[in-house]
Design a protein around this motif. Structure first.
Motif, short mmCIF file in Angstrom:
data_model
loop_
_atom_site.label_atom_id
_atom_site.label_comp_id
_atom_site.label_asym_id
_atom_site.label_seq_id
_atom_site.Cartn_x
_atom_site.Cartn_y
_atom_site.Cartn_z
N LEU A 401 0.83 -1.20 0.00
CA LEU A 401 0.00 0.00 0.00
C LEU A 401 0.86 1.26 0.00
O LEU A 401 0.61 2.21 -0.75
N LEU A 402 1.91 1.26 0.82
CA LEU A 402 2.79 2.42 0.89
C LEU A 402 3.54 2.61 -0.42
O LEU A 402 3.67 3.74 -0.92
N ARG A 403 4.02 1.53 -1.01
CA ARG A 403 4.73 1.63 -2.29
C ARG A 403 3.82 2.18 -3.39
O ARG A 403 4.23 3.02 -4.19
N SER A 404 2.57 1.72 -3.39
CA SER A 404 1.64 2.19 -4.43
C SER A 404 1.35 3.68 -4.27
O SER A 404 1.22 4.40 -5.26
N ARG A 405 1.25 4.15 -3.01
CA ARG A 405 1.02 5.58 -2.78
C ARG A 405 2.22 6.40 -3.25
O ARG A 405 2.05 7.47 -3.87
N LEU A 406 3.42 5.93 -2.98
CA LEU A 406 4.62 6.64 -3.41
C LEU A 406 4.72 6.66 -4.94
O LEU A 406 5.02 7.69 -5.54
N ASP A 407 4.46 5.51 -5.56
CA ASP A 407 4.56 5.42 -7.02
C ASP A 407 3.54 6.32 -7.71
O ASP A 407 3.81 6.88 -8.78
N ALA A 408 2.36 6.45 -7.10
CA ALA A 408 1.30 7.25 -7.70
C ALA A 408 1.42 8.73 -7.36
O ALA A 408 0.63 9.55 -7.84
N GLY A 409 2.40 9.07 -6.52
CA GLY A 409 2.57 10.47 -6.14
C GLY A 409 1.50 10.96 -5.19
O GLY A 409 1.27 12.18 -5.08
N GLN A 410 0.86 10.05 -4.45
CA GLN A 410 -0.22 10.44 -3.53
C GLN A 410 0.38 10.84 -2.18
O GLN A 410 0.23 10.15 -1.17
N TRP A 411 1.03 11.98 -2.17
CA TRP A 411 1.77 12.39 -0.98
C TRP A 411 0.87 12.81 0.17
O TRP A 411 1.30 12.87 1.32
N GLN A 412 -0.40 13.11 -0.12
CA GLN A 412 -1.32 13.51 0.95
C GLN A 412 -1.98 12.32 1.65
O GLN A 412 -2.74 12.51 2.60
N ALA A 413 -1.72 11.10 1.17
CA ALA A 413 -2.23 9.92 1.86
C ALA A 413 -1.64 9.87 3.27
O ALA A 413 -0.46 10.18 3.46
#
Length: 432
Positions: A401-413
């Motif tokens: 989950l954390l890797r997918s957020r980083l890859d997608a640029g979802q920094w506000q997650a």
């Protein structure tokens, strides 16, 4: 075959427990005692007092009734068994509250015991019951104490930490006197922490992290007000501490009746994620229970989505709480926020040396967030990549989950945001 009588429903015990002095200032020596175990023990003691001397039969009650009266989730049967096992396996030293304070009929000497000598778990129909026995010396005191503290079990159920419960119980004994005994702070440390295994630290840290939050908790949720007194000698702290105790007026005391017990369902979620109750209490004192509850939700998502086990879940939980302001009362600091990048349209913070450290940290992260949001998308991705490399270098386990957020640029997650803002702000510190 057992000759015990069939169980009967315990008598209504009421909310007032005359807790013997031998069970007030106690120090577990071989392991820590949890706040819930202490609350449950109080309820069991009150039930035993209501029943009187049962000779060899012990005392019996439905588990859900004991848990309910202690403010604990009445469906947590497995947890209840763990709490009772704590009482049987934890070796307790009794500390005298005042000189000459000894168990009746006993010489003045060190007292060592366990809280229970035996507990049996069984079913009556579909209902889980427990039958328990006390060590002989404790049983005598529990049934007919000569000296006791008048404990309000509804108040105890509302208090949130071991330190708050232990301090409330000791202070409750001195309501008529108006002040507790005067002891060195090293005497108070193991009594209020529920363990003799923690390293002794300086009084200031112990006061800020444990005593001050406990005072707030007691003064807000109990029928008494407590004030800390730090004695001085030649103008300097002498090391001796005591507490002033005053009963609230009737109007304030009545207003407390609508207060609900502390939400222990969050504690149950923490236990289900292998977070120990002591660790949960420490995090709740530091960040607040609501923030910890949100972090537990995120941790549960990470655990469920991880292809490899999250080995150190406590460290992961602390990581998730990294961007949350500290609720404790820290010392003042003069650290100011470093200037943001020139191309970031952010007004620098003006930090006063008298501002609390928690406020400064919160302002620092808020400015870092504003500065990062102003960056071009491509530069944000570069920072996220640098963050990822930094986390890997520090040994932080990256869940899917954390890797997918980083890859997608979802920094506000939530899982990314707390780490990113601290990392981004720290780069300004290095530049300065």
């Amino acid at each position: 075959m057992s000759s015990r009588k069939p169980p009967v429903q315990p008598r209504e015990a009421g909310s007032t427990f005359h807790k013997p002095v031998s069970a007030l200032a106690i120090v577990p020596v071989n392991r820590s005692l949890t706040v819930t175990a202490r609350k449950v023990y109080n309820v069991m003691g009150r039930l035993a007092q209501a029943e009187g001397d049962t000779r060899e039969e012990g005392y019996a009650a439905p588990l859900h009734a004991i848990l309910h009266q202690s403010g604990t989730d009445s469906s947590a049967t497995a947890s209840a068994k763990r709490y009772l096992k704590e009482m049987m396996t934890t070796i307790i030293e009794w500390r005298q509250l005042s000189p000459g304070d000894v168990m009746p009929g006993e010489a003045e000497r060190e007292q060592v015991f366990t809280l229970l000598s035996q507990a049996d778990f069984y079913k009556v129909g579909r209902e889980n019951w427990v039958r328990w026995w006390y060590p002989p010396a404790i049983k005598r005191q529990m049934l007919d104490p000569e000296r006791w503290a008048q404990i309000n079990l509804e108040t105890v159920a509302r208090l949130g930490t071991y330190c708050a419960v232990a301090l409330y119980e000791i202070c409750a004994r001195y309501q008529g006197v108006g002040r507790t005994m005067r002891q060195d702070w090293t005497w108070w440390l193991p009594v209020l922490r529920g363990t003799d295994q923690s390293k002794l630290r300086e009084w200031r840290k112990f006061k800020n992290e444990f005593v001050t939050p406990a005072l707030r908790n007691i003064n807000e949720l109990s029928e008494i007000d407590i004030e800390l007194v730090e004695h001085k000698k030649n103008g300097k702290f002498s090391g001796e501490v005591q507490f002033l105790v005053r009963r609230k007026d009737q109007r304030r005391a009545v207003a407390l009746e609508d207060r609900q017990p502390v939400d222990v369902t969050v504690q149950g979620r923490a236990l289900a994620l292998d977070i120990r109750e002591h660790d949960f209490d420490a995090l709740a004192e530091r960040y607040g229970q609501e923030a910890v509850a949100r972090a537990l939700d995120t941790l549960a998502q990470h655990v469920a989505s991880a292809k490899t086990p999250v080995v150190n879940r406590l460290s992961h939980l602390r990581w998730l709480l990294g961007g949350v302001p500290d609720k404790r009362a820290p010392a003042a600091t003069s650290t100011a926020l470093p200037a943001p990048r020139p191309n970031a349209p952010v007004t620098p913070a003006v930090a006063s040396a008298k501002q609390p450290e928690a406020t400064l940290a919160q302002e620092k992260l808020a400015e870092a967030e504003q500065a990062f949001a102003a960056l071009p998308r491509e530069e944000q991705f570069r920072w996220l990549q640098r963050l990822r490399e930094d986390l890997v270098a520090r040994g932080v386990q990256l869940t899917p989950l954390l890797r997918s957020r980083l890859d997608a640029g979802q920094w506000q997650a939530p899982a990314v945001r707390s780490w990113l803002l601290r990392f981004y702000a720290s780069q300004f510190d290095k530049q300065d």
